[in-house]
Enzyme design. Structure first.
Site, mmCIF file in Angstrom:
data_model
loop_
_atom_site.group_PDB
_atom_site.id
_atom_site.type_symbol
_atom_site.label_atom_id
_atom_site.label_comp_id
_atom_site.label_asym_id
_atom_site.label_seq_id
_atom_site.Cartn_x
_atom_site.Cartn_y
_atom_site.Cartn_z
ATOM 1 C CB CYS A 1 15.704 5.664 -9.936
ATOM 2 S SG CYS A 1 15.252 4.959 -11.533
ATOM 3 C CB SER B 1 -1.167 -0.373 -5.173
ATOM 4 O OG SER B 1 -1.051 1.027 -5.005
ATOM 5 N N GLY B 2 -4.131 0.006 -5.225
ATOM 6 C CA GLY B 2 -5.339 0.818 -5.017
ATOM 7 C C GLY B 2 -5.104 1.940 -4.014
HETATM 8 N N1 ATP Z 1 -3.242 -7.830 1.866
HETATM 9 C C1 ATP Z 1 -2.880 -7.170 0.764
HETATM 10 N N2 ATP Z 1 -2.441 -7.831 -0.324
HETATM 11 C C2 ATP Z 1 -2.076 -7.196 -1.443
HETATM 12 N N3 ATP Z 1 -2.142 -5.876 -1.579
HETATM 13 C C3 ATP Z 1 -2.574 -5.157 -0.538
HETATM 14 C C4 ATP Z 1 -2.957 -5.742 0.691
HETATM 15 N N4 ATP Z 1 -3.364 -4.770 1.536
HETATM 16 C C5 ATP Z 1 -3.239 -3.615 0.854
HETATM 17 N N5 ATP Z 1 -2.777 -3.837 -0.394
HETATM 18 C C6 ATP Z 1 -2.556 -2.850 -1.471
HETATM 19 O O1 ATP Z 1 -2.481 -1.565 -0.902
HETATM 20 C C7 ATP Z 1 -3.617 -0.767 -1.292
HETATM 21 C C8 ATP Z 1 -4.069 0.102 -0.150
HETATM 22 O O2 ATP Z 1 -4.439 -0.740 0.916
HETATM 23 P P1 ATP Z 1 -5.419 -0.263 2.058
HETATM 24 O O3 ATP Z 1 -5.530 -1.346 3.050
HETATM 25 O O4 ATP Z 1 -4.993 1.086 2.493
HETATM 26 O O5 ATP Z 1 -6.730 0.036 1.260
HETATM 27 P P2 ATP Z 1 -8.100 -0.705 1.043
HETATM 28 O O6 ATP Z 1 -9.069 0.418 0.942
HETATM 29 O O7 ATP Z 1 -8.387 -1.764 2.019
HETATM 30 O O8 ATP Z 1 -7.853 -1.315 -0.410
HETATM 31 P P3 ATP Z 1 -8.787 -2.328 -1.177
HETATM 32 O O9 ATP Z 1 -10.138 -1.676 -1.296
HETATM 33 O O10 ATP Z 1 -8.089 -2.499 -2.482
HETATM 34 O O11 ATP Z 1 -8.814 -3.585 -0.356
HETATM 35 C C9 ATP Z 1 -4.651 -1.780 -1.750
HETATM 36 O O12 ATP Z 1 -5.595 -1.228 -2.637
HETATM 37 C C10 ATP Z 1 -3.776 -2.832 -2.396
HETATM 38 O O13 ATP Z 1 -3.373 -2.463 -3.697
HETATM 39 N N1 GLN Z 2 12.699 3.333 -11.528
HETATM 40 C C1 GLN Z 2 12.540 4.539 -11.988
HETATM 41 O O1 GLN Z 2 12.430 5.547 -11.291
HETATM 42 C C2 GLN Z 2 12.383 4.526 -13.456
HETATM 43 C C3 GLN Z 2 12.949 5.722 -14.116
HETATM 44 C C4 GLN Z 2 12.681 5.653 -15.600
HETATM 45 N N2 GLN Z 2 11.272 5.711 -15.864
HETATM 46 C C5 GLN Z 2 13.323 4.399 -16.178
HETATM 47 O O2 GLN Z 2 12.634 3.525 -16.641
HETATM 48 O O3 GLN Z 2 14.501 4.302 -16.175
#
Ligand code: ATP
Ligand code: GLN
Length: 558
Positions: free
Chosen positions: A2, A380-381
């Site tokens: 939000c 995400s990671g």
């Molecule tokens: N090309 C991509 N597609 C989808 N998600 C992404 C992509 N690049 C990054 N992300 C998301 O953002 C996170 C952080 O990305 P970053 O590049 O910093 O880390 P990374 O160590 O390479 O991650 P991973 O080990 O998951 O590949 C990832 O874990 C993923 O969830």
């Molecule tokens: N998007 C948000 O920050 C979510 C707030 C709250 N958890 C909701 O579901 O309304």
């Protein structure tokens, strides 16, 4: 996620009627400026009283209790009001405990926990919160604003003081401060010194980020207090670890699974950002398994930004194979270079910080696709590299000192001279993160250029900064020639600096600690995380940044 904003003024506001309608209009305009953060509903609370006024505003992206969870929230006595951005976990357990204490819940939205926790525990309520959040709470009886941000800085919150300190403004994004009366002015010193990336400054004068794990209290007397409620700590580098390797692996696994499980709670469709590496693969694997345990037919949706024309960058094929192997659906999004360029300007507008890569644009295209296909939440990671030392340059700090804590683990450890040789060899190598450089780091430099006890991290990070040549000479004359690594060291809080310089921790832990206060919240979680997701109304949840997991990871030997 939000969007939230708030204002508290200790100035007299008369005539009352005019003040009320102008405050209401300002709050509406403020929330309108962040409508992308929460397009589902809007709400305000405002009050003008003798000697001041208060206002809270909320743009909602409904995730939990879609029908009932509107904000601002308030207690039954109408004396505590709050707006919350983000997700608070352990909802069922905390709610049950609070109900046993006599609290009566009126909705099923996680955010309501804050109101009751505050009524029971006061300012200590913050210690009961787990998740990614930012909130602003108004306590009418105490005439006080209480605001806070999660432990890692996943959710943003900015603040500024106007009218000689008599008026406080707060908002999830700086653009939402403008309708509340703030007039933007560049902070040239902060821009030159990389304040945006390394400390609580922004590119604008007088506007600050509430740092991660910090709370803010503003009283009617005009007293503002910003202080930490939590910080990272690590074990002594000299005390041998008594847990076995298996025990530590189990400890991480148990907490990671628990973290992903908590983050699967959602009343709207949820997916995973899956790239080619281990971090998001672990998250996706655990999420898929947990979902299938609940219902074997359920398929997790994974989303990957792929670049088929650039084989060296393309994470598409490996992400697709990973999705297949865990029984998930794989969505590959394949923007062209022209697409990335066309989103660049928007990525600057939404991140509100200097941007020198197209990564943000890519992430924006990804979240746009996710939202268009009906998903509102993504796991995400993010944060894994910062918690588990995944970046190659951390090796320099790891190699800087013997890991005494690991002596009883049965792993052959290098002697200090072997470490020294390995470090020299490593220094000559090109890093996979080629925008950063180890070769520019001189470990033999004099004391004044060896901030934070000489750890490598500030220097490595500083090589990503703008070159002095970017700025005109008169600017440099005015604010001084920036030394980014010194700035990184000096803008850490004094307690953190003392812990690091006194070698209370191993140099690797010192580097991780520094990263947690600089590049993780200010760059990774802002430009690559929240802001690009929220530009398309998508809520990001990074399970690797759960404080139970991180506290455990921090306790492991380097
Ligand atoms: N090309 C991509 N597609 C989808 N998600 C992404 C992509 N690049 C990054 N992300 C998301 O953002 C996170 C952080 O990305 P970053 O590049 O910093 O880390 P990374 O160590 O390479 O991650 P991973 O080990 O998951 O590949 C990832 O874990 C993923 O969830
Ligand atoms: N998007 C948000 O920050 C979510 C707030 C709250 N958890 C909701 O579901 O309304």
């Amino acid at each position: 996620m939000c969007g939230i904003s708030g204002t508290y003024s200790t100035c007299h506001a008369f005539p009352l009627d005019n003040a009320v309608s102008s405050l209401e209009g300002d709050l509406r305009a403020s929330i309108q400026a962040m409508a992308h953060r929460g397009p589902d509903s809007f709400g305000t609370f405002y009050e003008v009283f003798e000697g001041g006024s208060v206002g809270l505003a909320h743009a909602r992206l409904s995730i939990i209790d879609i029908e009932g969870g509107h904000q601002p929230l308030y207690d039954d006595a109408n004396s505590v009001h709050a707006v919350v951005n983000g997700e608070l976990y352990d909802y069922a357990v905390i709610r049950k405990r609070l109900e046993q204490e006599g609290c009566v819940f009126t909705t099923s939205v996680d955010s309501e926990l804050l109101i009751h926790l505050y009524k029971v525990y006061g300012l200590d309520s913050i210690l009961h919160l787990r998740g990614e959040f930012a909130f602003i709470l108004y306590d009418k009886q105490r005439r006080m604003i209480f605001a806070a941000r999660d432990r890692f800085g996943i959710k943003p919150l900015y603040y500024t003081l106007l009218d000689g300190g008599k008026k406080l403004l707060l908002a999830s994004e700086m653009k939402a401060l403008v309708p509340l009366g703030w007039k933007p002015e560049w902070d040239v010193e902060s821009i030159v010194q990389l304040g945006e990336f390394i400390d609580d400054r922004t590119v604008f004068k007088g506007v600050y980020k509430l740092p991660p794990a910090h709370q803010l209290i503003f009283r009617h007397t005009g007293r503002l207090k910003v202080e930490p409620y939590w910080d990272h700590s690590y074990n002594s580098p000299d005390v041998p670890e008594s847990r076995s390797l298996e025990e530590m692996i189990d400890g991480v696994q148990k907490r990671l699974v628990d973290s992903v499980k908590a983050r699967l709670r959602s009343d709207v469709p949820l997916g995973v950002y899956l790239s080619g590496g281990i971090d998001s693969a672990v998250v996706a694997g655990i999420a898929s398994k947990l979902l299938k345990e609940g219902s074997p037919e359920t398929k997790l949706n994974t989303f990957t930004l792929a670049f088929p024309d650039r084989a060296e960058l393309d994470e598409g094929p490996i992400a697709k194979r990973m999705a297949e192997s865990i029984g998930a659906v794989s969505h590959l999004i394949t923007p062209t270079e022209a697409d990335l360029v066309s989103y660049f300007e928007k990525s600057v507008y939404h991140s509100e910080q200097p941007v020198h890569t197209l990564n943000g644009a890519g992430k924006m295209i990804l979240s746009e696709y996710v939202r268009r296909h009906g998903f509102k939440v993504v796991l995400s990671g993010e944060g894994a590299d910062e918690v588990f030392a995944g970046y190659s340059f951390y090796l320099a700090d790891y190699l800087s000192a013997v890991d005494h804590a690991a002596v009883d683990l049965g792993i052959p450890l290098p002697t200090s001279s072997e470490l020294f040789m390995a470090l020299k060899e490593f220094e000559g190598k090109k890093l996979p993160q080629d925008h950063l450089s180890l070769s520019q780091v001189d470990p033999e430099a004099t004391n004044s250029s060896r901030p934070l006890g000489g750890i490598y991290f500030p220097k490595v990070l500083s090589t990503a900064g703008f070159d002095n040549q970017v700025f005109s000479q008169d600017i440099i004359d005015k604010v001084g020639s920036p030394d980014h690594s010194l700035n990184i060291a000096e803008r850490l809080n004094a307690r953190a600096r003392t812990d690091i310089v006194s070698r209370k921790y191993h140099p690797l832990h010192c580097a991780l600690h520094t990263c947690m206060h600089t590049s993780l919240p200010n760059f990774v979680l802002n430009l690559l995380g929240d802001r690009m997701e929220m530009s398309n109304s998508v809520e990001g949840r990074p399970p690797l940044l759960d404080h139970h997991l991180v506290e455990y990871a921090n306790s492991l030997p380097p």
